[in-house]
Design a protein around this motif. Structure first.
Motif, short mmCIF file in Angstrom:
data_model
loop_
_atom_site.label_atom_id
_atom_site.label_comp_id
_atom_site.label_asym_id
_atom_site.label_seq_id
_atom_site.Cartn_x
_atom_site.Cartn_y
_atom_site.Cartn_z
N ASN A 23 -9.60 30.81 2.85
CA ASN A 23 -9.58 31.65 4.02
C ASN A 23 -10.76 32.47 4.08
N GLU A 24 -11.28 33.15 3.08
CA GLU A 24 -12.31 33.92 3.22
C GLU A 24 -13.88 33.06 3.31
N GLY A 25 -13.67 31.99 3.10
CA GLY A 25 -14.81 30.87 3.26
C GLY A 25 -15.69 30.83 2.04
N LEU A 26 -14.96 31.03 0.82
CA LEU A 26 -15.78 31.12 -0.31
C LEU A 26 -15.54 29.75 -1.45
N LEU A 27 -14.26 29.21 -0.99
CA LEU A 27 -13.82 28.09 -1.96
C LEU A 27 -13.59 26.86 -1.02
N ARG A 28 -13.36 25.59 -1.47
CA ARG A 28 -12.72 24.52 -0.75
C ARG A 28 -11.78 24.18 -1.51
N VAL A 29 -10.38 23.94 -1.13
CA VAL A 29 -9.47 23.50 -1.58
C VAL A 29 -8.54 22.48 -1.17
N LYS A 30 -8.45 21.50 -2.11
CA LYS A 30 -7.84 20.11 -1.76
C LYS A 30 -6.66 19.73 -2.64
N ILE A 31 -5.56 19.26 -1.85
CA ILE A 31 -4.45 18.93 -2.72
C ILE A 31 -4.45 17.24 -2.54
N THR A 32 -4.45 16.68 -3.98
CA THR A 32 -4.56 15.19 -3.68
C THR A 32 -3.82 14.34 -4.98
N PRO A 33 -3.15 13.29 -4.63
CA PRO A 33 -2.45 12.80 -5.61
C PRO A 33 -3.64 11.41 -6.29
N PRO A 34 -3.52 10.62 -6.95
CA PRO A 34 -4.35 9.71 -7.52
C PRO A 34 -4.64 8.88 -6.10
N GLU A 35 -5.68 8.41 -5.75
CA GLU A 35 -5.75 7.70 -4.49
C GLU A 35 -5.43 6.12 -4.91
N ASP A 36 -5.72 5.67 -5.94
CA ASP A 36 -5.37 4.22 -6.34
C ASP A 36 -3.72 3.96 -6.36
N HIS A 37 -3.05 5.13 -7.02
CA HIS A 37 -1.69 5.06 -7.16
C HIS A 37 -0.93 5.04 -5.73
N ALA A 38 -1.41 5.76 -4.62
CA ALA A 38 -1.17 6.01 -3.32
C ALA A 38 -1.45 4.56 -2.75
N LEU A 39 -2.59 4.35 -2.96
CA LEU A 39 -2.89 2.60 -2.00
C LEU A 39 -1.92 1.62 -2.81
N ALA A 40 -1.70 1.70 -4.27
CA ALA A 40 -0.96 0.67 -4.73
C ALA A 40 0.65 0.77 -4.14
N ILE A 41 1.03 1.83 -3.88
CA ILE A 41 2.25 2.06 -3.12
C ILE A 41 2.43 1.14 -1.78
N LEU A 42 1.37 1.51 -1.03
CA LEU A 42 1.33 0.79 0.31
C LEU A 42 1.05 -0.72 0.20
N GLU A 43 0.18 -0.99 -0.67
CA GLU A 43 -0.06 -2.41 -0.89
C GLU A 43 1.17 -3.10 -1.28
N ARG A 44 2.06 -2.52 -2.19
CA ARG A 44 3.31 -3.16 -2.36
C ARG A 44 4.34 -3.21 -1.16
N MET A 45 4.23 -2.50 -0.25
CA MET A 45 5.02 -2.19 0.77
C MET A 45 4.68 -3.07 1.93
N PHE A 46 3.39 -3.25 2.25
CA PHE A 46 2.96 -4.00 3.56
C PHE A 46 2.02 -5.18 3.39
N ILE A 47 1.38 -5.38 1.95
CA ILE A 47 0.83 -6.73 2.17
C ILE A 47 1.73 -8.08 1.56
N LYS A 48 1.93 -8.89 2.45
CA LYS A 48 2.91 -9.85 2.19
C LYS A 48 2.18 -11.24 1.58
N SER A 49 1.04 -11.43 2.22
CA SER A 49 0.24 -12.46 1.53
C SER A 49 -0.95 -12.60 1.06
N ASP A 50 -1.92 -13.65 0.81
CA ASP A 50 -3.07 -13.27 0.55
C ASP A 50 -4.36 -13.80 1.28
N GLY A 51 -3.84 -14.01 2.70
CA GLY A 51 -4.90 -14.56 3.56
C GLY A 51 -5.71 -13.61 4.47
#
Length: 714
Positions: free
Chosen positions: A228-256
């Motif tokens: 808030n004082e403009g001194l640091l950048r703060v980020k909250i993030t899980p491993p991106e590859d894990h997140a994308l793997a979850i979404l891939e299993r949910m939404f990718i139904k073929s390989d075309g």
């Protein structure tokens, strides 16, 4: 009364539904938490203030959620979107997060990339691609090329935007990613280039990361403050590859090729929509959790400060020390009334030591002073040393008083109203003296945030902080009780059922008609109705009343029980109060009624034994080490007596008399692991500490208690 709310609260707090129902009924009837905890134990099953507060707060949150639910249902109805199934889902939602997830696809939105694409008629193409049953996506897209959609690539891009929004609004996807955030999200902070000098105090966080679920509240608060004082950048993030793997299993139904388009949309959805949304959500959750812990720390510290041992009714000389501007002296009588004030100049540059000593000795004799209160601010130790060497012709104790907030009081409207003809220096000295006599009565006049016993108090939710602190002050005031004929307006306003308006009415009536002769006589105060009397009477004391029960915490509604007890023994009420043997003859089972059960009767007998007993500890005098006056006097391994001035989640601050509090980190409180310093130390506790490190440049002192023998009174 909402039966579903009762069940939810009962299950969460592990108490009987009837206890919740009775408590909520009492609240609806205007009862306060201190009143319910003290005088309605039969109805609640003896719930304490902590549980009663939890019931009240949870009910408010459930009502807020119901209000949001009603708004959503109303909006969906107006827009023609509400179906039976959707309505059932909304009604069944158990948390605000679930409710908002269900509503998300239907919530009115500002212009988005997906809404633009839908406006161009690309919704059917998005459905074709999402189905992943056709591989000729270019041919399908070609059918949508027109004046607005210039090419196949434009059509596919628009379809992906629509799919990305579908993915981001999918309840199950959001839920799975939430669980990933909860388990594996990292909170990271890094220094903003060029801010090295300004961010010195945040150096530990210049390059920092930690599992969010394990991050202590004080670290989260520190990083967010620096951001808030403009001194640091703060980020909250899980491993991106894990997140994308979850979404891939949910939404990718073929390989075309259709799957390739969906996968591109899924990645875009995560980076552009899902991740920012969930990061904000978890950032807010982390902030709320940190706020709650910080507010709890502040409230508990405030409770200990308010419940500090009072000196009692003594003639006091108070000194607000200073160098160039001198030391302001005030003389107060046993009721804290200002009798005299003047200024002495015992310190540089004037150095009028002998003249100052003579003046203090003169005032001690003239006003029959029994105690001298010395503020612990600038020149405090020097003034204390001068006073300690003085010899008086009567017994006088000298006490150093924590003056945090005294300057705030002295410049406040309350102080101006009380002392319109005196300046801030006189008012500040009066506050120091009165704080010694009765910390609670004086500190209620000051905004609790100004007392200096909190952790990040300016960063937390101010509404929640104010509510918690008001609860704490009210709890302390009612636990101690208030003398009706001497209490200030501020003190009276915290008595159960009174508030600021009635408190002013009481003061006005008292000024016009004189002292109240009894509790019952307060009914003559304008607007002081039966409900206010019921809530307040038990917490008010009238020491000069002819009725001895008016001096006690026995509620007037139970006076008839005490009279019946006395009559059964053939004695008067005052005899029963004075003689333990008489009280031991009473079989309380004989006096049980529909409204007064064993808990109330036991409380009555306890109160008869010690009517109006002050629950605060007895006052004791504390002394710092002679010759240790500034931070430069400290040497490593030196063992010193000190007073705990503040407790935080990461440790406790201790005053050893050098104008700079030092930190005992929680790892230095004892050999064993310390999770919560408040479980081992109390505000104003007297302890011994060893000096571990002194940083003169940063004015930081580190103490340890490990291996240091503690005084018996610690």
């Amino acid at each position: 009364m909402n039966e579903q709310h009762i069940k939810i609260i009962s299950d969460e707090l592990n108490i009987e539904p009837r206890q919740v129902k009775s408590t909520l009924l009492l609240f609806e009837q205007g009862a306060t938490i201190p009143f319910v905890a003290r005088y309605r134990k039969e109805m609640t099953g003896g719930l304490d203030e902590l549980v009663l507060t939890a019931i009240r707060d949870r009910k408010e949150k459930l009502e807020a959620m119901d209000k949001r639910r009603e708004t959503i249902l109303s909006t969906l109805t107006e827009n023609g979107q509400l179906t039976t199934e959707l309505g059932q889902q909304i009604e069944a939602a158990e948390t605000l997060t679930d409710l908002e997830d269900i509503y998300l696809p239907y919530r009115p939105k500002r212009k988005t990339r997906a809404s633009v694409a839908k406006g161009k008629g690309l919704d059917p193409l998005a459905k074709i691609i999402m189905g992943q049953r056709r591989d000729d996506v270019e041919n399908a897209a070609a059918q949508f090329v027109n004046a607005e959609i210039k090419s196949v690539d434009d059509a596919l891009a628009g379809a992906r935007d629509i799919i990305a929004e579908w993915v981001s609004e999918n309840r199950y996807a959001r839920d799975k990613l939430r669980r990933l955030f909860g388990r594996q999200a990292i909170i990271q902070s890094e220094l903003i280039k060029g801010k090295e000098d300004e961010a010195g105090k945040y150096k530990n966080y210049w390059e920092f990361d930690e599992l969010l679920r394990k991050a202590p509240s004080h670290r989260v608060m520190a990083m967010l403050r620096a951001e808030n004082e403009g001194l640091l950048r703060v980020k909250i993030t899980p491993p991106e590859d894990h997140a994308l793997a979850i979404l891939e299993r949910m939404f990718i139904k073929s390989d075309g090729k259709a799957a390739d388009q969906v996968w591109a949309a899924v990645r875009d959805s995560y980076k552009r929509l899902l991740f920012p949304s969930l990061e904000t959500e978890f950032r807010n959750q982390a902030k709320e959790k940190a706020d709650a812990e910080a507010i709890h720390v502040f409230s508990e510290n405030l409770r200990q400060l308010l419940m500090a041992a009072p000196l009692g009714q003594k003639n006091v000389l108070a000194i607000d020390p200073g160098f160039r501007t001198g030391c302001k002296l005030v003389c107060l009588d046993k009721q804290g009334k200002l009798l005299h004030n003047e200024t002495i100049y015992p310190h540089p540059p004037q150095n009028e030591v002998k003249k100052s000593i003579n003046k203090i000795e003169q005032l001690v004799g003239a006003y029959k002073i029994e105690a001298i209160a010395i503020g612990n601010g600038t020149a405090g130790r020097e003034t204390e040393r001068m006073v300690k060497y003085m010899r008086f012709n009567r017994d006088v104790i000298a006490v150093v008083v924590n003056e945090n907030g005294a300057s705030v009081y002295s410049a406040s409207a309350v102080a101006r109203e009380e002392f319109p003809d005196y300046d801030v220096t006189v008012r500040g000295a009066v506050s120091i003296g009165r704080r010694l006599m009765d910390p609670l009565a004086e500190l209620v006049k000051i905004d609790p945030k100004s007392i200096g016993v909190g952790q990040y108090q300016h960063d937390v939710n101010q509404t929640q902080l104010a509510k918690s602190l008001e609860d704490t002050v009210g709890s302390c005031v009612n636990a101690v009780g208030v003398e009706l004929n001497t209490a200030s307006k501020q003190l009276l306003s915290f008595v159960s059922g009174i508030g600021p308006v009635l408190a002013q009415n009481i003061i006005g009536y008292r000024n016009e008609h004189g002292a109240f002769p009894s509790r019952d006589s307060i009914k003559a105060v304008p607007r002081f109705g039966p409900k206010a009397y019921e809530q307040a009477a038990g917490f008010l004391r009238v020491s000069d009343s002819k009725n001895p029960l008016d001096k006690s915490a026995v509620h007037p509604e139970s006076y008839h029980i005490v009279k019946k007890m006395a009559k059964s023994l053939g004695v008067k009420v005052q005899d029963l109060m004075a003689d333990e043997q008489l009280r031991n003859k009473i079989n309380i089972n004989d006096f049980v009624t529909e409204n007064a059960g064993l808990p109330t009767l036991r409380d009555i007998l306890t109160e008869l034994a010690k009517p109006g007993r002050d629950p605060r500890e007895k006052f004791g005098v504390f002394q710092f080490t002679e010759g240790i006056n500034t931070i430069k006097d400290l040497v490593e391994d030196m063992v010193l007596p000190g007073i705990v001035t503040n407790i935080t989640a990461f440790g406790a601050f201790v005053d050893v008399g050098v104008h700079q509090d030092g930190l005992v980190h929680k790892s230095k409180i004892r050999k064993e692991y310390v999770h919560d310093p408040a479980q081992h130390l109390k505000l104003n506790q007297r302890i011994k500490v060893k000096v571990e490190n002194v940083d003169l440049d940063r004015k930081r002192i580190q103490f340890t208690m490990v291996g240091v023998e503690q005084p018996r009174y610690a």
